[in-house]
Structure formats: C-alpha cells, structure tokens
Design a protein around this motif. Structure first.
Motif, mmCIF file in Angstrom:
data_model
loop_
_atom_site.group_PDB
_atom_site.id
_atom_site.type_symbol
_atom_site.label_atom_id
_atom_site.label_comp_id
_atom_site.label_asym_id
_atom_site.label_seq_id
_atom_site.Cartn_x
_atom_site.Cartn_y
_atom_site.Cartn_z
ATOM 1 N N VAL A 1 -0.845 22.680 -3.032
ATOM 2 C CA VAL A 1 -0.745 22.090 -4.369
ATOM 3 C C VAL A 1 -1.065 20.600 -4.355
ATOM 4 C CG1 VAL A 1 0.966 23.814 -5.061
ATOM 5 C CG2 VAL A 1 1.751 21.603 -4.164
ATOM 6 N N GLN A 2 -1.454 20.082 -3.157
ATOM 7 C CA GLN A 2 -1.847 18.683 -2.986
ATOM 8 C C GLN A 2 -0.742 17.725 -3.406
ATOM 9 O OE1 GLN A 2 -5.613 18.463 -5.123
ATOM 10 N NE2 GLN A 2 -6.726 19.148 -3.316
ATOM 11 N N ALA A 3 0.489 18.065 -3.013
ATOM 12 C CA ALA A 3 1.638 17.206 -3.310
ATOM 13 C C ALA A 3 1.834 16.222 -2.162
ATOM 14 C CB ALA A 3 2.895 18.044 -3.502
ATOM 15 N N THR A 4 1.861 14.954 -2.471
ATOM 16 C CA THR A 4 2.045 13.927 -1.444
ATOM 17 C C THR A 4 3.406 13.243 -1.539
ATOM 18 O OG1 THR A 4 1.000 12.265 -2.871
ATOM 19 C CG2 THR A 4 -0.430 13.467 -1.319
ATOM 20 N N ASP A 5 4.232 13.678 -2.475
ATOM 21 C CA ASP A 5 5.594 13.165 -2.580
ATOM 22 C C ASP A 5 6.466 14.283 -3.142
ATOM 23 O OD1 ASP A 5 6.034 12.711 -5.686
ATOM 24 O OD2 ASP A 5 4.027 11.949 -5.216
ATOM 25 N N TYR A 6 7.775 14.114 -3.060
ATOM 26 C CA TYR A 6 8.663 15.217 -3.440
ATOM 27 C C TYR A 6 8.623 15.517 -4.931
ATOM 28 C CZ TYR A 6 12.220 11.859 -5.104
ATOM 29 O OH TYR A 6 12.893 10.875 -5.785
ATOM 30 N N ARG A 7 8.298 14.532 -5.765
ATOM 31 C CA ARG A 7 8.242 14.785 -7.206
ATOM 32 C C ARG A 7 7.115 15.768 -7.521
ATOM 33 N NH1 ARG A 7 5.876 15.818 -11.996
ATOM 34 N NH2 ARG A 7 6.696 14.631 -13.748
ATOM 35 N N GLY A 8 5.930 15.536 -6.949
ATOM 36 C CA GLY A 8 4.814 16.450 -7.161
ATOM 37 C C GLY A 8 5.091 17.824 -6.599
ATOM 38 N N PHE A 9 5.766 17.872 -5.460
ATOM 39 C CA PHE A 9 6.101 19.143 -4.818
ATOM 40 C C PHE A 9 7.011 19.981 -5.713
ATOM 41 C CE2 PHE A 9 8.812 21.808 -2.183
ATOM 42 C CZ PHE A 9 7.940 22.354 -1.259
ATOM 43 N N PHE A 10 8.081 19.386 -6.214
ATOM 44 C CA PHE A 10 9.039 20.157 -7.007
ATOM 45 C C PHE A 10 8.563 20.404 -8.430
ATOM 46 C CE2 PHE A 10 11.736 19.021 -3.470
ATOM 47 C CZ PHE A 10 12.396 20.214 -3.250
ATOM 48 N N ARG B 1 7.560 8.115 -4.054
ATOM 49 C CA ARG B 1 7.608 8.812 -5.345
ATOM 50 C C ARG B 1 7.410 7.810 -6.489
ATOM 51 N NH1 ARG B 1 8.402 9.646 -10.158
ATOM 52 N NH2 ARG B 1 10.000 10.907 -11.146
ATOM 53 N N ALA B 2 8.088 6.642 -6.403
ATOM 54 C CA ALA B 2 7.926 5.621 -7.430
ATOM 55 C C ALA B 2 6.498 5.077 -7.441
ATOM 56 C CB ALA B 2 8.925 4.489 -7.194
ATOM 57 N N ASP B 3 5.921 4.887 -6.247
ATOM 58 C CA ASP B 3 4.554 4.375 -6.162
ATOM 59 C C ASP B 3 3.557 5.355 -6.780
ATOM 60 O OD1 ASP B 3 2.592 2.409 -5.103
ATOM 61 O OD2 ASP B 3 1.983 4.085 -3.842
ATOM 62 N N ALA C 1 4.172 7.471 -9.168
ATOM 63 C CA ALA C 1 4.347 7.437 -10.618
ATOM 64 C C ALA C 1 3.621 6.228 -11.214
ATOM 65 C CB ALA C 1 5.832 7.389 -10.960
ATOM 66 N N VAL C 2 3.706 5.093 -10.528
ATOM 67 C CA VAL C 2 3.031 3.894 -11.020
ATOM 68 C C VAL C 2 1.518 4.051 -10.929
ATOM 69 C CG1 VAL C 2 2.668 1.434 -10.576
ATOM 70 C CG2 VAL C 2 4.982 2.384 -10.500
ATOM 71 N N ARG C 3 1.025 4.631 -9.808
ATOM 72 C CA ARG C 3 -0.420 4.815 -9.646
ATOM 73 C C ARG C 3 -0.992 5.783 -10.675
ATOM 74 N NH1 ARG C 3 -1.231 7.438 -5.396
ATOM 75 N NH2 ARG C 3 0.730 7.340 -4.228
ATOM 76 N N SER C 4 -0.180 6.764 -11.110
ATOM 77 C CA SER C 4 -0.653 7.704 -12.128
ATOM 78 C C SER C 4 -0.927 7.017 -13.462
ATOM 79 C CB SER C 4 0.370 8.823 -12.334
ATOM 80 O OG SER C 4 1.540 8.336 -12.958
ATOM 81 N N ARG C 5 -0.384 5.805 -13.621
ATOM 82 C CA ARG C 5 -0.614 5.023 -14.836
ATOM 83 C C ARG C 5 -1.667 3.935 -14.620
ATOM 84 N NH1 ARG C 5 4.635 6.565 -14.583
ATOM 85 N NH2 ARG C 5 5.616 7.365 -16.489
ATOM 86 N N GLY C 6 -2.365 4.026 -13.475
ATOM 87 C CA GLY C 6 -3.442 3.094 -13.211
ATOM 88 C C GLY C 6 -3.015 1.756 -12.649
ATOM 89 N N ALA C 7 -1.787 1.664 -12.144
ATOM 90 C CA ALA C 7 -1.293 0.405 -11.578
ATOM 91 C C ALA C 7 -0.839 0.652 -10.142
ATOM 92 C CB ALA C 7 -0.142 -0.146 -12.424
ATOM 93 N N THR C 8 -0.297 -0.346 -9.503
ATOM 94 C CA THR C 8 0.247 -0.210 -8.158
ATOM 95 C C THR C 8 1.646 -0.810 -8.126
ATOM 96 O OG1 THR C 8 -0.752 -2.320 -7.471
ATOM 97 C CG2 THR C 8 -2.017 -0.304 -7.033
ATOM 98 N N LEU C 9 2.456 -0.314 -7.211
ATOM 99 C CA LEU C 9 3.821 -0.818 -7.067
ATOM 100 C C LEU C 9 3.783 -2.070 -6.191
ATOM 101 C CD1 LEU C 9 6.797 -0.030 -7.768
ATOM 102 C CD2 LEU C 9 6.923 0.995 -5.488
ATOM 103 N N PRO C 10 4.095 -3.243 -6.759
ATOM 104 C CA PRO C 10 4.010 -4.474 -5.966
ATOM 105 C C PRO C 10 5.067 -4.525 -4.870
ATOM 106 C CG PRO C 10 4.988 -4.914 -8.116
ATOM 107 C CD PRO C 10 4.520 -3.488 -8.143
ATOM 108 N N ALA C 11 4.801 -5.345 -3.862
ATOM 109 C CA ALA C 11 5.718 -5.460 -2.730
ATOM 110 C C ALA C 11 7.104 -5.916 -3.183
ATOM 111 C CB ALA C 11 5.149 -6.425 -1.699
ATOM 112 N N ALA D 1 12.876 -4.782 -4.043
ATOM 113 C CA ALA D 1 13.998 -4.718 -4.980
ATOM 114 C C ALA D 1 14.581 -3.312 -5.057
ATOM 115 C CB ALA D 1 13.537 -5.177 -6.363
ATOM 116 N N LEU D 2 13.712 -2.289 -5.086
ATOM 117 C CA LEU D 2 14.183 -0.912 -5.171
ATOM 118 C C LEU D 2 14.970 -0.528 -3.929
ATOM 119 C CD1 LEU D 2 14.274 1.846 -6.541
ATOM 120 C CD2 LEU D 2 12.027 2.346 -5.527
#
Length: 372
Positions: free
Chosen positions: A73-82, A294-296, A298-308, A313-314
């Motif tokens: 299913v080409q899941a690379t994180d647990y959110r996509g997997f489940f 998983r957070a990264d 989600a951010v990439r799916s919106r066309g952005a990247t999760l900054p360092a 902070a997370l």
C-alpha cells in the motif's frame, strides 16, 4: 567496492528493520528485566521460557505481514498504514499509540533516573534529563540519524548481553540448570506471551520509515521473520540468567541490578548499566521518530516541509511531558498498570485486523503486482 555496496544493501534491506524493531521494543520490553519479571516469572522457569519463545514467533509473523502490507500500500508511516488497514478507524490507533508512547517514555525515563542513581549516586532527575535530552537531539535530525545510531548501538547491546549471560553462567550456572531441569510450565505462559508480544509488536508499525531500502516481497518477508529473533535473543539470555533467582527476583524493581550484584564483577556492572541506558535511548528515539515522521508526512501532503525547529519542539513536548509522568509514578507501577492494558488494545486494533484483513489483501493481490 561492489561487494561492500552489496553487503551494505543486504544489511539495509534485511537486517536494519530487525535492529530498528529491537530498538523500539528493548527499552520498554526487557532492558532492565522488569518487564520480563512482570509477564513471565510467575509462569515458572519453563513456562517463562515458552512464553518468550511464543512472543518471538508472534513478533516474526506480525513483522513479516506488516512489512509486506506496508510495501503493497506504499505506506511509509503508521498513519498511512492504518488508514489502509482500518479505514476511518485509523484515528483510534493513533490515540492509543500516543498514550502508549507517553507510557513507554515515562518508563524508560524512570529507569534512566534509577541507572544514574545506581552508577553515580545522582539525583534521579539527572539521568532522566540526560536521556530525554539525547532523544530530542537525535530525533530532531531525522530517520537517517536514527539509522546510524541503531547500526552501532546494536553491536554494543548484543555484545554486552552475550557477556552478561557468560558471566551469569560462570557465577551461578548450576542453579540455572537445576531449576530449569526440574521445572514444568506453569499456568499463564500463553497469556503472558500473547500480552507481552501484543504491546511490543506495535514496533512493527512504528519502524516503517526504516523500510525505505526494501524493493520486493522477499525483502519484506525475510526481514520480518528475522526481526523476531533479532529482537528477542537478548531477552532470552536475560531470562535464562534470571532463572537462578526465581521467584524472588520477580519483586526487584531492577532485576538487572539484582543479577549484577550477584555476578560480582564491578566493572561489568558499570558497562551493563551504560548499555541499558543506550537501549533506553534507542527505544525513545524509535518511538518519537515514528510520530515525527507521521507529522512530516502530513505536512508534506500539503506541499510544505516540517522545519527543524518544529521537530525539536514536538519531540521536546513529548519527552518532557512523559518525564513529568515518570516523576509521579514508580517504575513497577507504570509497567504493571499500563502495559497489560495496552497489550490487549494493540491486539484488537493491530494484530487481529492485520492477520485477517491485511493477510487477505496480501494473498489476493497478484504476485506480479506486489513484487514490483
């Protein structure tokens, strides 16, 4: 050069996933021995051994199916997997996972504090703070940094556990052999093995970012089957050493410290406790990295990247909150009250759907499509 490249490719495809799985389960699964005592000592020497072997088999099967389902299913994180496995029900897993992650980090933070006290007579908060700070430092650098750490820390962990078993056999091996030979399986070893396997097997879904080097069904299945033994071998050696002092060792807050005192080799006690600290670090990194990936995603799916800064902070919010929980509850209470419950939750949210719906989808999907 080509041989070295091929060897490294073999390692990344087939061995690294098992080392990553070991990393996620070791800190909350058996690093101090407290978890082994909680789930297996009560079943007797032979029963405890059978329970651990049952848990290892469950880990191998679930990892193999998880890795192949994720690849299909080409899941690379647990959110996509489940999302693929449970549909809208994926949110139930995420809620359970976040709560479980907080519990595990609280457990390893409490253990790190006790290790610092045992080795250096530090106040417990210093060991806890050191562990949490290192988790934040590594996780903020991403999955590649975690891969490098797991590669080298695993060598230390396996070597120290092997030496631990050798020294234990030399010091009280006659007691181990005598008790094991006279033992019969006690009640509850099946339930203990299933529960223990279920709360730990969540690691199979958390290490999906480390499967990025795989390219075939064979990679997924072979690495999954290998993951069980890679993760369980140190625990089996640990339990064999514990047999000499069952059932009284079941009451020890840190069975590792209990055994090291009786082995009576002061320098090795320092080495072993330092290794446990590294094992706790592995687990914290593996669990927090899964949430950050998983957070990264989600951010990439919106066309952005999760900054360092956001990654830092997370991870800081997770580990500091968990550290506060660790300061409020004792290590034994955390394990006894939390792990059993999450074992059953993961059994119904992950293991059962995976081995039914997930296996059905793998079997019914044409092999030529699945193997591309």
């Amino acid at each position: 050069m080509s041989g070295a490249v091929a060897s490294d490719g073999f390692f990344r495809r087939l061995v690294l996933p098992g080392l990553a799985f070991k990393a996620v389960v070791i800190g909350g699964g058996y690093a101090t021995g407290r978890e082994i005592a909680e789930f297996f000592v009560g079943s007797g020497q032979m029963g405890g051994l059978l329970g651990l072997l049952l848990a290892m088999a469950i880990w191998s099967i679930v990892c193999a199916v998880t890795f192949e389902f994720a690849r299909q299913v080409q899941a690379t994180d647990y959110r996509g997997f489940f999302a693929e496995l449970l549909g809208p029900g994926w949110i139930a897993f995420e809620i359970a996972y976040v709560l479980f992650m907080i519990l595990v980090i609280a457990v390893i933070a409490a253990a790190a504090g006790e290790i610092g006290t045992a080795l250096f007579a530090w106040p417990t908060w210093i060991g806890t703070a050191l562990l949490l700070g290192l988790i934040i430092a590594v996780v903020s650098r991403g999955t590649a940094a975690a891969e490098r750490l797991f590669r080298y820390s695993s060598v230390l962990i396996y070597a120290v556990y092997a030496l631990f078993l050798i020294l234990a056999l030399a010091a009280f091996g006659d007691q181990i052999g005598g008790k094991l030979a006279a033992s019969t399986p006690g009640a509850g070893w099946v339930a203990g093995g299933v529960t223990y396997a279920s709360y730990n097997v969540i690691g199979a879904a958390l290490i999906l970012p480390f499967l990025r080097h795989q390219s075939s069904r064979r990679d997924a299945l072979y690495s999954g089957l290998l993951a069980g033994p890679l993760a369980m071998l140190p625990a089996l050696g640990f339990f064999l050493s514990m047999i000499a002092f069952t059932p009284e060792i079941g009451e020890a807050a840190l069975p590792s410290d209990f055994l090291l005192t009786r082995i009576g080799v002061p320098w090795f006690g320092f080495v072993f406790q330092a290794m446990i600290f590294v094992a706790l670090l592995e687990t914290g990194i593996g669990m927090v990295n899964a949430l950050e990936e998983r957070a990264d995603a989600a951010v990439r799916s919106r066309g952005a990247t999760l900054p360092a800064t956001a990654r830092i902070a997370l991870s800081a919010a997770i580990v500091i909150g968990s550290g506060v929980l660790a300061s409020k509850l004792g290590l034994i209470d955390l394990i006894a009250s939390g792990y059993g419950v999450f074992g059953w939750i993961m059994l119904f949210l992950f293991v059962v759907p995976l081995l039914t719906l997930g296996t059905y989808r793998i079997i019914t999907r044409p092999l030529e499509i699945a193997s591309t």
